[in-house]
Design a protein around this motif. Structure first.
Motif, short mmCIF file in Angstrom:
data_model
loop_
_atom_site.label_atom_id
_atom_site.label_comp_id
_atom_site.label_asym_id
_atom_site.label_seq_id
_atom_site.Cartn_x
_atom_site.Cartn_y
_atom_site.Cartn_z
N ILE A 144 -5.41 89.64 112.71
CA ILE A 144 -6.20 88.39 112.75
C ILE A 144 -6.02 87.71 114.10
CG2 ILE A 144 -6.40 86.07 111.78
CD1 ILE A 144 -5.44 87.46 109.10
N ALA A 145 -4.78 87.70 114.59
CA ALA A 145 -4.51 87.09 115.90
C ALA A 145 -5.26 87.83 117.00
CB ALA A 145 -3.01 87.10 116.17
N TYR B 180 -1.01 76.53 112.39
CA TYR B 180 -1.60 77.87 112.28
C TYR B 180 -1.22 78.54 110.98
CZ TYR B 180 -2.94 82.55 113.82
OH TYR B 180 -3.52 83.77 113.92
N LYS C 183 1.79 93.33 99.52
CA LYS C 183 3.06 93.97 99.91
C LYS C 183 3.90 94.31 98.69
CE LYS C 183 5.15 93.20 104.42
NZ LYS C 183 6.13 92.46 105.18
N ILE D 18 -1.35 88.67 101.45
CA ILE D 18 -0.56 89.72 102.11
C ILE D 18 0.74 89.96 101.32
CG2 ILE D 18 0.78 90.26 104.18
CD1 ILE D 18 -1.42 88.55 105.69
N GLU E 60 -1.17 92.49 109.23
CA GLU E 60 -2.47 91.87 108.96
C GLU E 60 -2.62 90.59 109.78
OE1 GLU E 60 -1.46 94.32 105.44
OE2 GLU E 60 -0.37 92.87 106.67
N LEU E 61 -1.51 89.84 109.83
CA LEU E 61 -1.54 88.59 110.62
C LEU E 61 -1.80 88.91 112.09
CD1 LEU E 61 -1.01 85.65 109.71
CD2 LEU E 61 1.22 85.85 110.78
N PRO F 105 9.66 86.46 106.80
CA PRO F 105 9.46 86.83 108.19
C PRO F 105 9.05 85.66 109.08
CG PRO F 105 7.67 87.65 106.84
CD PRO F 105 8.66 87.10 105.91
N PHE G 237 10.69 84.54 112.55
CA PHE G 237 9.87 84.42 113.76
C PHE G 237 10.09 83.04 114.41
CE2 PHE G 237 6.46 85.10 116.58
CZ PHE G 237 5.69 83.96 116.63
N LEU H 292 2.31 85.78 118.65
CA LEU H 292 2.11 86.27 117.29
C LEU H 292 1.80 87.77 117.28
CD1 LEU H 292 -0.08 83.38 115.91
CD2 LEU H 292 2.18 83.95 115.12
N LEU I 42 6.36 89.80 112.10
CA LEU I 42 5.25 89.31 111.27
C LEU I 42 4.47 90.49 110.71
CD1 LEU I 42 4.00 86.44 113.55
CD2 LEU I 42 5.35 86.23 111.48
N PRO I 43 3.81 90.29 109.58
CA PRO I 43 3.01 91.38 109.00
C PRO I 43 1.84 91.76 109.88
CG PRO I 43 2.69 89.35 107.77
CD PRO I 43 3.83 89.10 108.71
#
Lengths: 134, 311
Positions: free
Chosen positions: A76-77, B282, B297, B293, A72-73, B249, B253, A63, A69-70
């Motif tokens: 957090i990860a 998750y 955005k 988010i 922010e994510l 996204p 992913f 991640l 991925l953004p």
């Protein structure tokens, strides 16, 4: 994940003995397992932990280390992986010598320190090892 | 009619006659012996229900003639023997078993002297090639007891000395509840006692193979891997992505993740499914965060557009 089987054998005489029986062995009969010293024990613990958390770490790192991925994510990860126990990371594992627990001068193929390796090879107890001469 | 007797039968007959002659030698027993024989014949005559086969009688007389003894006496003796045999066979046919077990039940048990260990004098040097006796010595007395009791304790006729108690059938449901720690320990103890150190390199290798330290030869490349799954289940993992959103996204992913998993030969299908499930959980947990988010955005995107437009 590599598990180094670390059973003590004080065949060299200069090994330190930890007088502590912690992890009882699965084989039958009266067998007492002693690791060479406490550092070796701690290394064993780290290896076990690393094995447990290996999958989780891999996924959280997946991640973190991508562009899709953004952010922010990903932040957090980052926090999550930092929150995992310290001994779970594989970087803390040190490839010690199996017989003497020496941290340096250990050949990976045999998991032995250079001194032990030389001793065994000279007594012709290492299969396929010969003194080099050219 | 001349009957050809085997030498064995001749000797048997001679024996019988000699024994009778010995009784005859005693001075007073002569008449008593004869009287005994007369009584025996009388008894047998009284007992037998059917007469003897005339052919047998003829054969008996022929035999008697071939023997060098008193003819009449031998004939009568042989006939008496024949009658006895006939009675015995008749009794067995009727079902009257022989009374051997009855006889034995009253007899005392004679102890057999067990030869424990080697009874050779210590002065003689003995070389045990295969160490067979060593094994016996190690095992001790138990094995010899086991050998002597091989016939079993419950065979043979019951003597009816003790009253028969009703069989208890409550043992099995107790055992099913859970093997206690003591039972497990006991089982471990038994296993440990039965283990003997290997006598040679072959036995050592066998032990190692059982423990799993040594591979089985010829080497099975798929040992330990019991994948009954076909290749398409490893590669086409789109069915696990049904719960995800189709745009965005995250989908991008996850598609990359599945692409990587399909190329992975080391994981089993279960492990791959678990991997994807973990990601699913998750993202589900982080749904609110993801929504925030997204909103953020969109706001930033809009603001940027306005700025670019205004410029």
């Amino acid at each position: 994940m590599r598990h180094a089987g670390k059973m003590a054998a004080s065949m060299l005489g200069w090994a330190l003995r930890a007088a502590r029986q912690i992890f009882p062995l699965p084989c039958r009969g009266q067998v007492r397992g002693y690791y060479v010293d406490w550092r070796m024990l701690r290394d064993v613990k780290r290896r076990k932990m690393a094995y447990e958390y290996a999958d989780e770490r891999l996924r959280i790192n997946a991640l973190r280390k991508n562009n899709i991925l953004p952010k922010e994510l990903q932040e957090i990860a980052d926090k999550e992986i930092a929150a995992l126990p310290r001994d779970s990371c594989p970087v803390r594992i040190r490839n010690r010598c199996v017989l003497t627990s020496r941290p340096r001068g250990v050949k990976r193929r045999w998991r032995l320190s250079r001194i032990v390796f030389r001793h065994l090879a000279d007594h012709s107890q290492m299969s396929g090892i010969q003194r080099a001469m050219w | 009619m001349k009957v050809e007797l085997s030498s064995k039968k001749k000797f048997q007959l001679l024996k019988k006659l000699k024994s009778k002659k010995q009784t005859k030698d005693q001075p007073e027993s002569l008449e008593s012996a004869s009287s005994m024989f007369q009584k025996a014949t009388a008894d047998s005559k009284a007992k037998r229900s059917k007469p003897l086969n005339p052919e047998l009688v003829e054969a008996a007389s022929a035999v008697a003639s071939s023997l060098p003894f008193d003819r009449k006496r031998t004939v009568s003796d042989l006939l008496a023997q024949l009658r006895k045999h006939e009675e015995a066979t008749d009794a067995q046919k009727r079902g009257e078993t022989t009374n051997i077990s009855n006889v034995i039940a009253d007899m005392k048990i004679g102890k057999r002297r067990l030869n424990r260990g080697v009874s050779r004098p210590s002065s003689q040097i003995s070389f045990d090639d295969d160490d067979v006796q060593g094994d016996m010595l190690q095992r001790g007395i138990r094995s010899e007891f086991a050998g002597s009791k091989r016939r079993g304790l419950h065979l043979g006729r019951r003597l009816n000395i003790f009253p028969v108690s009703p069989i208890v059938t409550e043992g099995t449901p107790e055992a099913e509840s859970s093997p206690t720690l003591w039972d497990l320990e006991f089982a471990n103890q038994i296993a440990a006692v039965n283990q003997k150190p290997p006598r040679n390199g072959f036995e050592e290798m066998i032990q190692w193979t059982k423990e799993g330290k040594l591979w089985e030869f010829p080497i099975n490349n798929e040992a330990g891997i019991e994948d009954d799954v076909e290749f398409h289940e490893h590669i086409f993992l789109d069915k696990y992505l049904e719960d995800f959103t189709k745009q965005g996204p995250i989908r991008h992913f996850m598609e990359l993740v599945t692409c990587g998993l399909s190329k992975n030969p080391y994981l089993s299908v279960k492990q791959k499914a678990e991997h994807i499930e973990w990601f699913q959980n998750y993202f589900q947990e982080k749904e609110e965060l993801l929504k925030e988010i997204d909103d953020h955005k969109k706001e930033t995107d809009l603001s940027l557009e306005r700025k670019s437009l205004s410029e």
